[in-house]
Design a protein around this motif. Structure first.
Motif: not given
Ligand code: DC
Length: 230
Positions: A45-47, A104-109
């Motif tokens: 996501c960051l890249k 954390s927010p990515v792993a919550a999707l």
């Protein structure tokens, strides 16, 4: 000897991955760090500009989720698994502060979890695997023959983290780290999607007052008992 599936879940910073890695090495099983997979998605996501102004572009990530390929390859010289994202070794990068702060927010999707859980289940199809994470005994491998839920008091975990960072030359205050540990515990346990909880049939191990040697002995005795009872 019959190979089994071992699921290790628990709070952050209680030594899950060290424990899982050592155990896998000793018994000749494959070790999978499921947290590394959520970290690799975050790095992707960051890249790829999928985190804008601190927010995850959910639609953008959903459209690209099938382009994200994560695998683990053994480093021949150390014998330790390295995380690869689309063919590139990202083992170091996924541990940096930027990834840590967005994982954390990515792993919550839900769609991210669905994709990762599917991959994890494929990796474990042949058994002979030790996987650590938050939902391994509850969601990924509910039929695992050995499930361990690892914990330690927030104070002990915070002190271990302070010692680790101090040894790396990054001194931090105990209060600051303790606050962070407690906040992560809260997020992990209260998120809607696959919250951290102990599976009913998981063995609880509180390692607050255990030495590494005592923990290793408990682990090997437990593993031997489970395998010999099959
Ligand atoms: O264990 P870790 O700190 O490397 O995990 C990174 C993040 O991924 C953390 O926010 C918890 C999350 N995680 C998860 O939701 N499910 C897992 N099976 C493993 C990790």
């Amino acid at each position: 000897m019959k190979k089994i599936t071992i699921a290790i879940d628990g709070f952050s910073s209680c030594g899950k991955s060290t424990m899982a890695k050592e155990l896998a090495k000793k018994i000749g099983y494959i070790y999978i760090d499921s947290g590394a997979m959520y970290r690799a998605v975050t790095l992707y996501c960051l890249k790829n500009n999928l985190i804008v102004d601190g927010k995850v572009d959910e639609e953008g990530l959903k459209a690209q989720i099938d382009n994200i390929h994560i695998e683990f390859r053994l480093d021949e010289s150390t014998g330790l698994p390295q995380t690869y994202l689309n063919g590139e070794n990202v083992e170091r990068e996924i541990r940096n502060m930027e990834v840590s702060s967005y994982v954390s927010p990515v792993a919550a999707l839900p769609f991210v979890r669905k994709a990762m859980v599917h991959e994890q289940q494929l990796m474990g199809e042949k058994k002979g695997i030790v996987m650590d994470g938050r939902d391994i005994g509850t969601v990924v491998f509910p039929d695992a023959e050995l499930k361990i839920f690892l914990t330690a008091s927030p104070q002990v975990r915070a002190q271990r983290r302070v010692d680790e960072l101090t040894a790396k030359g990054e001194p931090v205050s105990f209060e600051e780290v303790l606050k962070n540990v407690e906040m992560r515990d809260h997020i992990d346990q209260t998120r809607e999607e696959s919250p951290l909880r102990r599976a009913e049939d998981a063995l609880l191990l509180d390692n607050s007052d255990l030495t590494i040697a005592e923990q290793d002995k408990w682990l090997m005795d437990t593993f031997d008992n489970v395998v010999s009872s099959l």
